[in-house]
Design an enzyme around this catalytic site. Structure first.
Site, mmCIF file in Angstrom:
data_model
loop_
_atom_site.group_PDB
_atom_site.id
_atom_site.type_symbol
_atom_site.label_atom_id
_atom_site.label_comp_id
_atom_site.label_asym_id
_atom_site.label_seq_id
_atom_site.Cartn_x
_atom_site.Cartn_y
_atom_site.Cartn_z
ATOM 1 N N ASP A 6 -1.417 68.838 0.670
ATOM 2 C CA ASP A 6 -2.298 67.872 1.338
ATOM 3 C C ASP A 6 -3.392 68.664 2.037
ATOM 4 O O ASP A 6 -3.292 69.888 2.188
ATOM 5 C CB ASP A 6 -1.495 67.051 2.355
ATOM 6 C CG ASP A 6 -2.385 66.083 3.129
ATOM 7 O OD1 ASP A 6 -3.157 65.357 2.476
ATOM 8 O OD2 ASP A 6 -2.351 66.074 4.372
ATOM 9 N N TYR A 38 -10.412 66.564 4.036
ATOM 10 C CA TYR A 38 -10.983 66.442 2.695
ATOM 11 C C TYR A 38 -11.778 65.134 2.553
ATOM 12 O O TYR A 38 -12.634 65.016 1.691
ATOM 13 C CB TYR A 38 -9.866 66.402 1.633
ATOM 14 C CG TYR A 38 -9.182 67.718 1.318
ATOM 15 C CD1 TYR A 38 -9.485 68.895 1.995
ATOM 16 C CD2 TYR A 38 -8.221 67.780 0.304
ATOM 17 C CE1 TYR A 38 -8.843 70.089 1.681
ATOM 18 C CE2 TYR A 38 -7.583 68.967 -0.018
ATOM 19 C CZ TYR A 38 -7.893 70.119 0.676
ATOM 20 O OH TYR A 38 -7.256 71.290 0.354
ATOM 21 N N GLY A 39 -11.419 64.171 3.405
ATOM 22 C CA GLY A 39 -11.888 62.792 3.210
ATOM 23 C C GLY A 39 -13.378 62.565 3.274
ATOM 24 O O GLY A 39 -13.868 61.519 2.853
ATOM 25 N N ASN A 70 -4.428 61.416 -0.650
ATOM 26 C CA ASN A 70 -5.087 60.369 -1.454
ATOM 27 C C ASN A 70 -6.449 60.817 -1.947
ATOM 28 O O ASN A 70 -6.842 60.529 -3.068
ATOM 29 C CB ASN A 70 -5.269 59.097 -0.629
ATOM 30 C CG ASN A 70 -4.048 58.227 -0.648
ATOM 31 O OD1 ASN A 70 -4.009 57.229 -1.341
ATOM 32 N ND2 ASN A 70 -3.029 58.628 0.102
ATOM 33 N N THR A 71 -7.184 61.535 -1.084
ATOM 34 C CA THR A 71 -8.530 61.961 -1.476
ATOM 35 C C THR A 71 -8.441 62.914 -2.662
ATOM 36 O O THR A 71 -9.164 62.762 -3.657
ATOM 37 C CB THR A 71 -9.238 62.648 -0.283
ATOM 38 O OG1 THR A 71 -9.182 61.775 0.845
ATOM 39 C CG2 THR A 71 -10.676 62.955 -0.608
ATOM 40 N N GLU A 142 -4.335 61.682 14.369
ATOM 41 C CA GLU A 142 -4.032 63.077 14.729
ATOM 42 C C GLU A 142 -4.095 63.298 16.230
ATOM 43 O O GLU A 142 -3.442 64.193 16.759
ATOM 44 C CB GLU A 142 -4.974 64.026 13.972
ATOM 45 C CG GLU A 142 -4.648 63.984 12.492
ATOM 46 C CD GLU A 142 -5.143 65.166 11.703
ATOM 47 O OE1 GLU A 142 -5.781 66.065 12.280
ATOM 48 O OE2 GLU A 142 -4.888 65.180 10.489
ATOM 49 N N THR A 175 -2.955 59.317 3.618
ATOM 50 C CA THR A 175 -1.702 59.869 4.144
ATOM 51 C C THR A 175 -1.381 59.427 5.576
ATOM 52 O O THR A 175 -0.218 59.317 5.946
ATOM 53 C CB THR A 175 -1.798 61.403 4.164
ATOM 54 O OG1 THR A 175 -3.068 61.779 4.702
ATOM 55 C CG2 THR A 175 -1.634 61.983 2.782
HETATM 56 N N1 DGL Z 1 -5.069 63.518 3.454
HETATM 57 C C1 DGL Z 1 -6.276 62.741 3.425
HETATM 58 C C2 DGL Z 1 -6.083 61.532 2.511
HETATM 59 O O1 DGL Z 1 -4.989 61.094 2.271
HETATM 60 C C3 DGL Z 1 -6.679 62.292 4.814
HETATM 61 C C4 DGL Z 1 -7.122 63.423 5.724
HETATM 62 C C5 DGL Z 1 -8.383 64.101 5.257
HETATM 63 O O2 DGL Z 1 -9.463 63.478 5.263
HETATM 64 O O3 DGL Z 1 -8.275 65.241 4.853
HETATM 65 O O4 DGL Z 1 -7.045 61.017 1.999
#
Ligand code: DGL
Length: 255
Positions: A6, A38-39, A70-71, A142, A175
């Site tokens: 992740d 990452y989003g 998810n991203t 967070e 997530t």
């Molecule tokens: N893990 C990212 C998601 O599920 C959320 C956190 C992020 O933006 O990195 O999209």
């Protein structure tokens, strides 16, 4: 041994569901805390990170890869399967969409996620969906503000249009969102079913007959690209037990 990666902490919601669904499997978790989030990054950048993260987990002898993020699932799920054709790769999007299509009664499905996830169209390519980017949810979760009045207000702002659209099913396409379930439920009401992509991917994996060794009390391993006391604290809080956190230090470790 199942490798999960992740962008950081959030994928622990996925790891937790997999530990529950497959209690005999050892989990190798990698959180890319040095490059999180990452989003809001471009699909190309996230896809490159996803490839590097997968290589790391394979070098650590993972036999299957779960893209917990998810991203990363949205922008790199297919790429990873092409790049590593011999490795079983699970992403979180397809199982959630399948579940949403199974449970909806009026065919109106909503999905919430990060900017890059929603912008990728990865959910919408399956069927028409009502979408909403929710970029502030990740930092609020967070910060531990699960029940803060600001979180309530922002959640109402994000979710009201989906409610007005009459959706009866909402995919939590990130997530972090399972931690906001009680709040999201209180806004959407009891008639809207929430689909948790951590749960649905865990169920999918549990249905696969792996040729992997089951152990009695697997000793899971947790790696990050940058160690922070906050990660350790939140991770232990979410998982409900102590963990030993290791930082990947060398360049060679990373690529
Ligand atoms: N893990 C990212 C998601 O599920 C959320 C956190 C992020 O933006 O990195 O999209």
């Amino acid at each position: 041994m199942i490798g999960i990666f992740d962008s950081g902490l959030g994928g622990l919601t996925v790891a937790k569901e997999i530990m529950r669904a497959l209690p005999g499997q050892k989990i190798l978790y990698f959180g890319d805390t040095a490059r999180t989030p990452y989003g809001n990054k471009s699909p190309e950048v996230v896809a490159q990170y996803a490839i590097e993260n997968t290589k790391f987990l394979l070098r650590k002898k993972a036999k299957a890869i779960v893209v917990g993020c998810n991203t990363a699932s949205a922008v790199a799920g297919l790429k990873l399967r092409k790049e590593f054709p011999k490795v079983p790769i699970f992403e979180v999007i397809t199982p959630a969409v399948r579940e949403a299509l199974r449970v909806t009664r009026n065919g109106k499905i909503g999905v919430i996620g990060t900017r890059t996830t929603i912008g990728s169209g990865a959910y919408q390519k399956w069927c028409k969906m009502h979408t909403r980017e929710c970029p502030l949810f990740v930092p609020l979760v967070e910060a531990g503000h699960l029940n803060h009045p600001t979180t309530h207000e922002i959640a109402r702002h994000y979710l009201e249009p989906l409610k007005r659209a009459g959706i009866d099913t909402l995919i939590l396409g990130c997530t972090h969102y399972p931690l906001l379930k009680p709040l999201i439920k209180s806004i959407m009401g009891n008639t809207v079913q929430l689909v948790d992509s951590a749960e649905t991917v865990a169920r999918e994996i549990a249905n696969v007959k792996f040729k992997m060794q089951n152990v009695k009390l697997p000793k899971h391993e947790f790696y990050v690209s940058k160690k922070t006391p906050k990660f350790q604290e939140i991770a232990q809080n979410w998982l409900g037990h102590k963990i030993e956190l290791r930082e990947i230090r060398t360049k060679q470790d990373k690529d």
